[in-house]
Design a protein around this motif. Structure first.
Motif, PDB file in Angstrom:
ATOM      1  N   GLY A  17     -42.449 -27.954  -0.015  1.00  0.00           N
ATOM      2  CA  GLY A  17     -41.276 -28.358   1.226  1.00  0.00           C
ATOM      3  C   GLY A  17     -40.178 -28.939  -0.016  1.00  0.00           C
ATOM      4  N   THR A  18     -40.539 -28.939  -1.180  1.00  0.00           N
ATOM      5  CA  THR A  18     -39.527 -29.695  -2.167  1.00  0.00           C
ATOM      6  C   THR A  18     -38.499 -27.838  -2.633  1.00  0.00           C
ATOM      7  OG1 THR A  18     -41.085 -29.327  -4.534  1.00  0.00           O
ATOM      8  CG2 THR A  18     -41.514 -30.866  -2.932  1.00  0.00           C
ATOM      9  N   THR A  19     -37.245 -28.480  -3.390  1.00  0.00           N
ATOM     10  CA  THR A  19     -37.147 -27.181  -3.836  1.00  0.00           C
ATOM     11  C   THR A  19     -37.429 -26.529  -4.582  1.00  0.00           C
ATOM     12  OG1 THR A  19     -34.914 -29.189  -3.143  1.00  0.00           O
ATOM     13  CG2 THR A  19     -34.280 -27.113  -4.726  1.00  0.00           C
ATOM     14  N   PRO A  20     -37.715 -25.246  -3.841  1.00  0.00           N
ATOM     15  CA  PRO A  20     -37.952 -24.133  -4.993  1.00  0.00           C
ATOM     16  C   PRO A  20     -37.258 -23.940  -6.312  1.00  0.00           C
ATOM     17  CG  PRO A  20     -37.890 -23.273  -3.095  1.00  0.00           C
ATOM     18  CD  PRO A  20     -37.052 -24.311  -3.207  1.00  0.00           C
ATOM     19  N   LEU A  21     -38.596 -24.045  -7.513  1.00  0.00           N
ATOM     20  CA  LEU A  21     -37.686 -24.270  -8.939  1.00  0.00           C
ATOM     21  C   LEU A  21     -37.377 -22.913  -9.239  1.00  0.00           C
ATOM     22  CD1 LEU A  21     -41.019 -26.024 -10.128  1.00  0.00           C
ATOM     23  CD2 LEU A  21     -38.646 -27.445  -9.621  1.00  0.00           C
ATOM     24  N   ARG A  22     -37.742 -21.617  -8.687  1.00  0.00           N
ATOM     25  CA  ARG A  22     -37.079 -20.373  -9.279  1.00  0.00           C
ATOM     26  C   ARG A  22     -35.181 -20.516  -8.998  1.00  0.00           C
ATOM     27  NH1 ARG A  22     -40.752 -15.798  -7.947  1.00  0.00           N
ATOM     28  NH2 ARG A  22     -39.338 -14.714  -9.791  1.00  0.00           N
ATOM     29  N   ARG A  23     -35.354 -21.404  -8.417  1.00  0.00           N
ATOM     30  CA  ARG A  23     -33.496 -21.453  -8.348  1.00  0.00           C
ATOM     31  C   ARG A  23     -33.054 -22.298  -7.402  1.00  0.00           C
ATOM     32  NH1 ARG A  23     -35.227 -17.119  -9.639  1.00  0.00           N
ATOM     33  NH2 ARG A  23     -35.115 -15.031  -8.722  1.00  0.00           N
ATOM     34  N   HIS A  24     -33.408 -23.435  -7.897  1.00  0.00           N
ATOM     35  CA  HIS A  24     -33.414 -24.792  -8.286  1.00  0.00           C
ATOM     36  C   HIS A  24     -31.603 -24.977  -8.621  1.00  0.00           C
ATOM     37  CE1 HIS A  24     -33.373 -29.224  -7.901  1.00  0.00           C
ATOM     38  NE2 HIS A  24     -34.031 -29.304  -8.100  1.00  0.00           N
ATOM     39  N   PRO A  25     -30.525 -25.547  -8.019  1.00  0.00           N
ATOM     40  CA  PRO A  25     -29.724 -26.436  -8.223  1.00  0.00           C
ATOM     41  C   PRO A  25     -29.488 -26.416  -8.870  1.00  0.00           C
ATOM     42  CG  PRO A  25     -29.893 -26.873  -6.267  1.00  0.00           C
ATOM     43  CD  PRO A  25     -31.062 -26.215  -5.662  1.00  0.00           C
ATOM     44  N   ASP A  26     -30.209 -27.691  -9.536  1.00  0.00           N
ATOM     45  CA  ASP A  26     -29.926 -29.337 -10.409  1.00  0.00           C
ATOM     46  C   ASP A  26     -30.521 -28.362 -11.879  1.00  0.00           C
ATOM     47  OD1 ASP A  26     -27.916 -29.765  -8.386  1.00  0.00           O
ATOM     48  OD2 ASP A  26     -29.834 -30.944  -7.344  1.00  0.00           O
ATOM     49  N   ILE A  27     -30.790 -27.260 -12.141  1.00  0.00           N
ATOM     50  CA  ILE A  27     -31.569 -27.117 -13.198  1.00  0.00           C
ATOM     51  C   ILE A  27     -31.338 -25.735 -13.357  1.00  0.00           C
ATOM     52  CG2 ILE A  27     -34.160 -26.813 -14.152  1.00  0.00           C
ATOM     53  CD1 ILE A  27     -35.653 -28.300 -12.260  1.00  0.00           C
ATOM     54  N   ASP A  28     -31.387 -25.736 -15.272  1.00  0.00           N
ATOM     55  CA  ASP A  28     -31.031 -25.237 -16.293  1.00  0.00           C
ATOM     56  C   ASP A  28     -32.590 -24.828 -16.845  1.00  0.00           C
ATOM     57  OD1 ASP A  28     -30.303 -22.671 -17.356  1.00  0.00           O
ATOM     58  OD2 ASP A  28     -28.332 -23.876 -18.123  1.00  0.00           O
ATOM     59  N   LEU A  48     -43.646 -14.172  -7.271  1.00  0.00           N
ATOM     60  CA  LEU A  48     -43.803 -15.331  -7.598  1.00  0.00           C
ATOM     61  C   LEU A  48     -43.224 -16.192  -9.130  1.00  0.00           C
ATOM     62  CD1 LEU A  48     -47.591 -14.435  -5.693  1.00  0.00           C
ATOM     63  CD2 LEU A  48     -45.400 -15.518  -5.034  1.00  0.00           C
ATOM     64  N   CYS A  49     -43.004 -15.848 -10.463  1.00  0.00           N
ATOM     65  CA  CYS A  49     -42.948 -16.072 -11.050  1.00  0.00           C
ATOM     66  C   CYS A  49     -41.778 -15.668 -11.956  1.00  0.00           C
ATOM     67  CB  CYS A  49     -44.550 -16.189 -11.862  1.00  0.00           C
ATOM     68  SG  CYS A  49     -44.230 -16.620 -13.280  1.00  0.00           S
ATOM     69  N   ASP A  50     -41.336 -16.190 -12.588  1.00  0.00           N
ATOM     70  CA  ASP A  50     -40.344 -16.139 -14.023  1.00  0.00           C
ATOM     71  C   ASP A  50     -41.251 -16.644 -15.456  1.00  0.00           C
ATOM     72  OD1 ASP A  50     -38.541 -15.563 -11.923  1.00  0.00           O
ATOM     73  OD2 ASP A  50     -37.645 -17.093 -11.779  1.00  0.00           O
ATOM     74  N   ALA A  51     -41.290 -16.063 -16.418  1.00  0.00           N
ATOM     75  CA  ALA A  51     -41.485 -16.203 -17.356  1.00  0.00           C
ATOM     76  C   ALA A  51     -40.722 -15.789 -18.557  1.00  0.00           C
ATOM     77  CB  ALA A  51     -43.458 -15.026 -17.615  1.00  0.00           C
ATOM     78  N   TYR A  52     -40.568 -16.425 -18.870  1.00  0.00           N
ATOM     79  CA  TYR A  52     -39.799 -16.963 -20.349  1.00  0.00           C
ATOM     80  C   TYR A  52     -40.416 -17.094 -21.214  1.00  0.00           C
ATOM     81  CZ  TYR A  52     -36.206 -18.782 -16.797  1.00  0.00           C
ATOM     82  OH  TYR A  52     -35.420 -18.918 -15.803  1.00  0.00           O
ATOM     83  N   SER A  58     -43.889 -20.103 -24.723  1.00  0.00           N
ATOM     84  CA  SER A  58     -43.305 -19.765 -23.314  1.00  0.00           C
ATOM     85  C   SER A  58     -43.074 -20.604 -22.263  1.00  0.00           C
ATOM     86  CB  SER A  58     -44.903 -19.490 -22.977  1.00  0.00           C
ATOM     87  OG  SER A  58     -44.686 -18.220 -24.062  1.00  0.00           O
ATOM     88  N   LEU A  59     -42.044 -20.429 -21.429  1.00  0.00           N
ATOM     89  CA  LEU A  59     -42.239 -20.977 -19.964  1.00  0.00           C
ATOM     90  C   LEU A  59     -42.203 -20.719 -18.978  1.00  0.00           C
ATOM     91  CD1 LEU A  59     -40.408 -23.658 -18.437  1.00  0.00           C
ATOM     92  CD2 LEU A  59     -38.296 -22.234 -18.678  1.00  0.00           C
ATOM     93  N   PHE A  60     -42.865 -20.943 -17.761  1.00  0.00           N
ATOM     94  CA  PHE A  60     -43.406 -20.088 -16.935  1.00  0.00           C
ATOM     95  C   PHE A  60     -42.998 -20.825 -15.285  1.00  0.00           C
ATOM     96  CE2 PHE A  60     -46.760 -18.576 -19.817  1.00  0.00           C
ATOM     97  CZ  PHE A  60     -46.827 -17.462 -19.334  1.00  0.00           C
ATOM     98  N   VAL A  61     -42.220 -20.395 -14.726  1.00  0.00           N
ATOM     99  CA  VAL A  61     -41.268 -21.097 -13.496  1.00  0.00           C
ATOM    100  C   VAL A  61     -41.592 -20.261 -12.328  1.00  0.00           C
ATOM    101  CG1 VAL A  61     -39.997 -22.273 -12.162  1.00  0.00           C
ATOM    102  CG2 VAL A  61     -39.548 -21.391 -14.913  1.00  0.00           C
ATOM    103  N   PHE A  62     -43.219 -21.532 -11.613  1.00  0.00           N
ATOM    104  CA  PHE A  62     -42.814 -20.943  -9.732  1.00  0.00           C
ATOM    105  C   PHE A  62     -42.023 -21.355  -8.660  1.00  0.00           C
ATOM    106  CE2 PHE A  62     -46.666 -20.398 -12.804  1.00  0.00           C
ATOM    107  CZ  PHE A  62     -46.962 -19.050 -12.350  1.00  0.00           C
ATOM    108  N   GLN A  63     -42.514 -21.227  -7.623  1.00  0.00           N
ATOM    109  CA  GLN A  63     -41.543 -22.182  -6.460  1.00  0.00           C
ATOM    110  C   GLN A  63     -42.042 -23.639  -6.766  1.00  0.00           C
ATOM    111  OE1 GLN A  63     -39.268 -20.473  -5.712  1.00  0.00           O
ATOM    112  NE2 GLN A  63     -39.260 -19.196  -3.972  1.00  0.00           N
ATOM    113  N   HIS A  64     -42.956 -24.447  -6.542  1.00  0.00           N
ATOM    114  CA  HIS A  64     -43.370 -25.403  -7.022  1.00  0.00           C
ATOM    115  C   HIS A  64     -44.085 -26.052  -7.746  1.00  0.00           C
ATOM    116  CE1 HIS A  64     -41.941 -24.902  -2.975  1.00  0.00           C
ATOM    117  NE2 HIS A  64     -41.945 -26.141  -2.996  1.00  0.00           N
ATOM    118  N   ARG A  65     -44.081 -25.297  -9.065  1.00  0.00           N
ATOM    119  CA  ARG A  65     -44.808 -25.130 -10.550  1.00  0.00           C
ATOM    120  C   ARG A  65     -44.673 -25.005 -12.015  1.00  0.00           C
ATOM    121  NH1 ARG A  65     -50.712 -25.533 -11.278  1.00  0.00           N
ATOM    122  NH2 ARG A  65     -51.091 -25.192  -9.513  1.00  0.00           N
TER     123      ARG A  65
END
Length: 300
Positions: A17-28, A48-52, A58-65
Protein backbone atom coordinates in the motif's frame (compact mmCIF):
# COMPACT_ATOMS: atom_id res chain seq x y z
CA UNK A 1 46.04 -4.15 -9.08
CA UNK A 2 44.18 -4.40 -5.78
CA UNK A 3 40.39 -4.06 -5.70
CA UNK A 4 38.15 -4.72 -2.70
CA UNK A 5 35.63 -7.30 -3.85
CA UNK A 6 33.93 -7.79 -0.46
CA UNK A 7 30.50 -6.21 -0.56
CA UNK A 8 28.06 -4.13 1.43
CA UNK A 9 24.35 -4.80 0.98
CA UNK A 10 21.04 -3.16 1.87
CA UNK A 11 17.60 -4.72 1.57
CA UNK A 12 14.46 -2.79 2.48
CA UNK A 13 10.93 -4.13 2.29
CA UNK A 14 8.07 -1.64 2.55
CA UNK A 15 4.55 -2.44 3.66
CA UNK A 16 1.90 -3.12 1.00
CA UNK A 17 0.00 0.00 0.00
CA UNK A 18 2.99 2.32 0.19
CA UNK A 19 4.13 4.32 -2.84
CA UNK A 20 5.65 1.92 -5.41
CA UNK A 21 9.42 2.26 -5.50
CA UNK A 22 9.85 1.77 -9.25
CA UNK A 23 8.08 5.04 -10.01
CA UNK A 24 8.47 6.83 -6.68
CA UNK A 25 8.16 10.60 -7.30
CA UNK A 26 10.74 11.47 -4.64
CA UNK A 27 13.46 8.95 -5.55
CA UNK A 28 15.94 9.24 -8.39
CA UNK A 29 17.73 5.88 -8.36
CA UNK A 30 20.63 7.23 -10.40
CA UNK A 31 21.15 9.87 -7.69
CA UNK A 32 20.93 7.23 -4.96
CA UNK A 33 23.62 5.21 -6.74
CA UNK A 34 25.84 8.28 -7.08
CA UNK A 35 25.67 8.87 -3.32
CA UNK A 36 27.25 5.44 -2.86
CA UNK A 37 30.12 6.57 -5.17
CA UNK A 38 28.97 4.34 -8.02
CA UNK A 39 27.32 4.81 -11.42
CA UNK A 40 24.65 2.99 -13.42
CA UNK A 41 26.07 1.12 -16.42
CA UNK A 42 22.87 -0.37 -17.83
CA UNK A 43 19.37 -1.52 -16.91
CA UNK A 44 17.16 -4.50 -17.68
CA UNK A 45 13.50 -4.59 -16.65
CA UNK A 46 10.41 -6.74 -16.64
CA UNK A 47 6.89 -6.26 -15.25
CA UNK A 48 8.05 -6.75 -11.65
CA UNK A 49 11.65 -5.56 -11.39
CA UNK A 50 14.17 -2.98 -12.60
CA UNK A 51 17.74 -4.36 -12.39
CA UNK A 52 20.52 -1.77 -12.53
CA UNK A 53 24.04 -2.97 -13.31
CA UNK A 54 26.46 -0.69 -11.47
CA UNK A 55 30.11 0.22 -11.81
CA UNK A 56 30.39 -1.43 -8.38
CA UNK A 57 27.81 -4.27 -8.29
CA UNK A 58 23.98 -4.11 -8.52
CA UNK A 59 20.65 -2.52 -7.63
CA UNK A 60 17.27 -4.30 -7.86
CA UNK A 61 14.09 -2.26 -7.47
CA UNK A 62 10.68 -3.90 -7.05
CA UNK A 63 7.37 -2.26 -6.20
CA UNK A 64 7.93 -2.49 -2.45
CA UNK A 65 11.43 -3.95 -2.14
CA UNK A 66 14.88 -2.64 -2.92
CA UNK A 67 18.16 -4.59 -2.85
CA UNK A 68 21.44 -2.77 -3.43
CA UNK A 69 24.92 -4.34 -3.36
CA UNK A 70 28.17 -2.39 -3.69
CA UNK A 71 31.86 -3.29 -3.54
CA UNK A 72 35.18 -1.47 -3.69
CA UNK A 73 35.39 1.64 -1.50
CA UNK A 74 31.76 2.63 -2.01
CA UNK A 75 29.76 4.41 0.69
CA UNK A 76 26.55 2.40 0.56
CA UNK A 77 25.38 3.81 3.90
CA UNK A 78 25.06 7.28 2.29
CA UNK A 79 22.69 5.84 -0.32
CA UNK A 80 20.70 4.12 2.45
CA UNK A 81 20.38 7.40 4.35
CA UNK A 82 18.90 9.00 1.23
CA UNK A 83 16.31 6.20 1.03
CA UNK A 84 15.45 6.48 4.73
CA UNK A 85 15.00 10.25 4.46
CA UNK A 86 12.34 9.51 1.85
CA UNK A 87 10.55 6.57 3.49
CA UNK A 88 8.29 6.92 6.50
CA UNK A 89 9.74 4.68 9.24
CA UNK A 90 6.28 3.26 9.94
CA UNK A 91 6.15 2.04 6.33
CA UNK A 92 9.29 -0.08 6.69
CA UNK A 93 8.45 -3.73 7.17
CA UNK A 94 12.05 -5.00 7.08
CA UNK A 95 15.51 -3.46 6.78
CA UNK A 96 18.77 -5.37 6.62
CA UNK A 97 22.20 -3.79 6.13
CA UNK A 98 24.99 -6.32 5.71
CA UNK A 99 28.73 -5.89 5.49
CA UNK A 100 31.34 -8.55 4.76
CA UNK A 101 34.77 -8.14 6.31
CA UNK A 102 37.23 -6.44 3.94
CA UNK A 103 40.74 -7.44 2.96
CA UNK A 104 41.83 -3.80 3.27
CA UNK A 105 39.48 -2.12 5.78
CA UNK A 106 41.80 0.87 6.19
CA UNK A 107 40.89 1.97 2.65
CA UNK A 108 37.17 2.17 3.40
CA UNK A 109 35.37 5.45 4.09
CA UNK A 110 33.69 3.96 7.17
CA UNK A 111 33.48 0.74 9.13
CA UNK A 112 30.44 -1.30 10.10
CA UNK A 113 30.08 0.28 13.54
CA UNK A 114 29.99 3.78 12.08
CA UNK A 115 27.46 2.67 9.46
CA UNK A 116 25.24 1.14 12.16
CA UNK A 117 25.37 4.37 14.21
CA UNK A 118 24.26 6.35 11.17
CA UNK A 119 21.39 3.95 10.46
CA UNK A 120 20.20 4.08 14.08
CA UNK A 121 19.38 7.75 13.56
CA UNK A 122 16.53 6.48 11.39
CA UNK A 123 15.53 3.07 12.80
CA UNK A 124 16.30 1.32 16.14
CA UNK A 125 17.98 -1.72 14.62
CA UNK A 126 20.08 -4.44 16.20
CA UNK A 127 23.37 -6.03 15.17
CA UNK A 128 24.14 -9.71 14.65
CA UNK A 129 27.66 -10.91 13.82
CA UNK A 130 28.03 -14.19 11.92
CA UNK A 131 31.41 -15.87 12.03
CA UNK A 132 34.57 -14.89 13.86
CA UNK A 133 35.81 -11.31 13.74
CA UNK A 134 39.41 -12.44 13.19
CA UNK A 135 38.28 -14.60 10.26
CA UNK A 136 35.69 -14.34 7.49
CA UNK A 137 32.53 -12.87 8.98
CA UNK A 138 29.40 -10.92 8.12
CA UNK A 139 27.93 -8.14 10.26
CA UNK A 140 24.18 -7.53 9.90
CA UNK A 141 22.15 -4.53 11.07
CA UNK A 142 18.47 -5.49 11.09
CA UNK A 143 15.12 -3.89 11.84
CA UNK A 144 11.66 -5.36 11.39
CA UNK A 145 9.51 -5.65 14.53
CA UNK A 146 6.38 -6.45 12.51
CA UNK A 147 8.00 -8.45 9.72
CA UNK A 148 6.36 -11.76 8.85
CA UNK A 149 8.20 -13.16 5.81
CA UNK A 150 6.31 -14.98 3.09
CA UNK A 151 7.23 -18.52 2.07
CA UNK A 152 8.78 -17.05 -1.10
CA UNK A 153 11.13 -14.70 0.82
CA UNK A 154 14.41 -16.59 0.38
CA UNK A 155 17.90 -15.26 -0.36
CA UNK A 156 21.13 -17.17 -0.90
CA UNK A 157 24.50 -15.39 -0.85
CA UNK A 158 27.71 -17.19 -1.85
CA UNK A 159 30.86 -15.17 -1.11
CA UNK A 160 34.04 -16.71 -2.52
CA UNK A 161 37.69 -15.85 -1.83
CA UNK A 162 40.87 -17.17 -3.49
CA UNK A 163 39.21 -18.43 -6.64
CA UNK A 164 41.07 -20.95 -8.77
CA UNK A 165 43.54 -19.29 -11.17
CA UNK A 166 42.37 -21.27 -14.17
CA UNK A 167 38.76 -20.44 -13.33
CA UNK A 168 39.66 -16.75 -12.93
CA UNK A 169 41.45 -16.54 -16.30
CA UNK A 170 38.40 -15.81 -18.53
CA UNK A 171 37.47 -12.86 -16.31
CA UNK A 172 40.94 -11.34 -16.77
CA UNK A 173 40.52 -10.88 -20.53
CA UNK A 174 38.72 -7.65 -21.38
CA UNK A 175 38.56 -8.65 -25.06
CA UNK A 176 37.24 -12.16 -24.50
CA UNK A 177 33.74 -11.37 -25.77
CA UNK A 178 30.55 -12.54 -24.11
CA UNK A 179 29.92 -15.69 -26.22
CA UNK A 180 33.37 -17.06 -25.33
CA UNK A 181 32.95 -16.07 -21.69
CA UNK A 182 29.60 -17.85 -21.51
CA UNK A 183 31.00 -20.96 -23.17
CA UNK A 184 34.00 -21.16 -20.83
CA UNK A 185 32.20 -20.33 -17.56
CA UNK A 186 28.46 -20.95 -17.81
CA UNK A 187 27.60 -17.86 -15.73
CA UNK A 188 24.61 -17.20 -18.01
CA UNK A 189 23.23 -20.71 -17.50
CA UNK A 190 22.70 -20.89 -13.74
CA UNK A 191 18.92 -20.78 -14.23
CA UNK A 192 16.76 -21.04 -17.33
CA UNK A 193 14.72 -18.22 -18.91
CA UNK A 194 16.45 -15.30 -17.16
CA UNK A 195 17.05 -12.05 -19.04
CA UNK A 196 20.77 -11.31 -18.72
CA UNK A 197 22.49 -7.93 -18.45
CA UNK A 198 26.26 -8.05 -17.92
CA UNK A 199 29.50 -6.12 -18.31
CA UNK A 200 33.12 -7.13 -18.91
CA UNK A 201 35.39 -4.59 -17.24
CA UNK A 202 38.67 -3.33 -18.70
CA UNK A 203 41.31 -4.44 -17.82
CA UNK A 204 39.57 -7.20 -15.83
CA UNK A 205 36.47 -8.06 -13.82
CA UNK A 206 32.87 -8.96 -14.57
CA UNK A 207 29.32 -8.31 -13.31
CA UNK A 208 26.00 -9.90 -14.27
CA UNK A 209 22.36 -9.30 -13.41
CA UNK A 210 19.70 -11.82 -14.38
CA UNK A 211 15.94 -11.45 -13.80
CA UNK A 212 12.89 -13.61 -14.42
CA UNK A 213 9.56 -12.32 -13.08
CA UNK A 214 10.22 -11.62 -9.35
CA UNK A 215 13.45 -13.60 -9.16
CA UNK A 216 16.98 -12.33 -9.70
CA UNK A 217 20.51 -13.59 -9.60
CA UNK A 218 23.77 -11.70 -9.77
CA UNK A 219 27.50 -12.34 -10.12
CA UNK A 220 30.41 -10.00 -9.34
CA UNK A 221 33.97 -11.14 -10.00
CA UNK A 222 37.30 -9.60 -9.00
CA UNK A 223 39.77 -12.08 -10.58
CA UNK A 224 43.22 -10.65 -9.83
CA UNK A 225 45.30 -13.01 -7.71
CA UNK A 226 46.18 -10.60 -4.88
CA UNK A 227 42.49 -10.05 -4.05
CA UNK A 228 40.53 -12.66 -5.99
CA UNK A 229 36.86 -12.72 -5.05
CA UNK A 230 33.55 -13.72 -6.59
CA UNK A 231 30.03 -13.38 -5.27
CA UNK A 232 26.70 -14.86 -6.25
CA UNK A 233 23.27 -13.97 -4.91
CA UNK A 234 19.73 -15.00 -5.75
CA UNK A 235 16.23 -14.76 -4.31
CA UNK A 236 15.10 -17.81 -6.26
CA UNK A 237 12.51 -19.98 -4.53
CA UNK A 238 14.25 -23.34 -4.28
CA UNK A 239 12.51 -26.66 -4.44
CA UNK A 240 13.79 -29.75 -2.69
CA UNK A 241 17.51 -30.20 -3.29
CA UNK A 242 17.79 -27.14 -5.55
CA UNK A 243 19.61 -24.94 -3.04
CA UNK A 244 22.48 -27.40 -2.66
CA UNK A 245 22.53 -28.06 -6.41
CA UNK A 246 22.81 -24.33 -7.14
CA UNK A 247 25.53 -23.86 -4.53
CA UNK A 248 27.57 -26.70 -6.02
CA UNK A 249 27.00 -25.36 -9.55
CA UNK A 250 28.35 -21.93 -8.58
CA UNK A 251 31.35 -23.37 -6.75
CA UNK A 252 32.18 -25.54 -9.74
CA UNK A 253 32.60 -22.40 -11.85
CA UNK A 254 35.08 -20.66 -9.53
CA UNK A 255 36.55 -23.45 -7.39
CA UNK A 256 37.37 -21.02 -4.53
CA UNK A 257 39.49 -22.04 -1.56
CA UNK A 258 37.31 -20.23 0.98
CA UNK A 259 33.51 -19.84 0.83
CA UNK A 260 31.03 -17.99 3.01
CA UNK A 261 27.35 -18.87 2.52
CA UNK A 262 24.47 -16.87 4.00
CA UNK A 263 20.89 -18.04 3.58
CA UNK A 264 17.68 -16.25 4.62
CA UNK A 265 14.43 -18.21 4.77
CA UNK A 266 11.22 -18.18 6.77
CA UNK A 267 11.90 -21.71 7.98
CA UNK A 268 15.41 -22.80 7.03
CA UNK A 269 16.26 -26.46 7.48
CA UNK A 270 20.01 -26.20 6.86
CA UNK A 271 22.50 -26.42 4.02
CA UNK A 272 24.45 -29.54 3.17
CA UNK A 273 28.23 -29.10 3.03
CA UNK A 274 29.20 -28.52 -0.63
CA UNK A 275 30.96 -31.27 -2.53
CA UNK A 276 34.74 -31.03 -2.10
CA UNK A 277 34.58 -28.70 0.90
CA UNK A 278 34.73 -29.01 4.67
CA UNK A 279 32.83 -26.86 7.15
CA UNK A 280 34.91 -24.48 9.29
CA UNK A 281 32.23 -22.56 11.18
CA UNK A 282 28.45 -22.59 11.06
CA UNK A 283 25.69 -20.84 12.98
CA UNK A 284 22.01 -20.04 12.82
CA UNK A 285 20.15 -17.00 14.16
CA UNK A 286 16.54 -15.87 13.94
CA UNK A 287 15.49 -12.25 13.57
CA UNK A 288 12.71 -10.31 11.86
CA UNK A 289 10.89 -13.59 11.20
CA UNK A 290 13.81 -15.09 9.25
CA UNK A 291 15.99 -18.08 9.97
CA UNK A 292 19.46 -16.95 8.91
CA UNK A 293 22.04 -19.66 8.25
CA UNK A 294 25.73 -18.83 8.05
CA UNK A 295 28.61 -21.15 7.16
CA UNK A 296 32.27 -20.88 6.27
CA UNK A 297 33.72 -23.63 4.11
CA UNK A 298 37.28 -24.45 3.05
CA UNK A 299 38.25 -26.48 0.01
CA UNK A 300 39.13 -30.00 1.12
Amino acid sequence: MFFEGSEKKIEILLKPGTTPLRRHPDIDWHHVVSLARATVLSTVSNELCDAYLLSESSLFVFQHRVVMITCGTTSLVAAVEEMLRTFNRDDILFLMYERKNELSPEDQHSDYEEDARRLRRFVPGNTTIFGKENDHYVAVFHYGPDCQPQATDMTLEVLMHEIDREAAAPFMQADIGKPALYERTGVNRIFDEFAIDDFIFDPMGYSLNGICEREYYTFHITPQSECSYASFETNRVFGEGELEATLNKVLAIFRPRIVTAVYFDKNAAGIAVPTGYSARTASQQRFCGFDVLFANYRKA
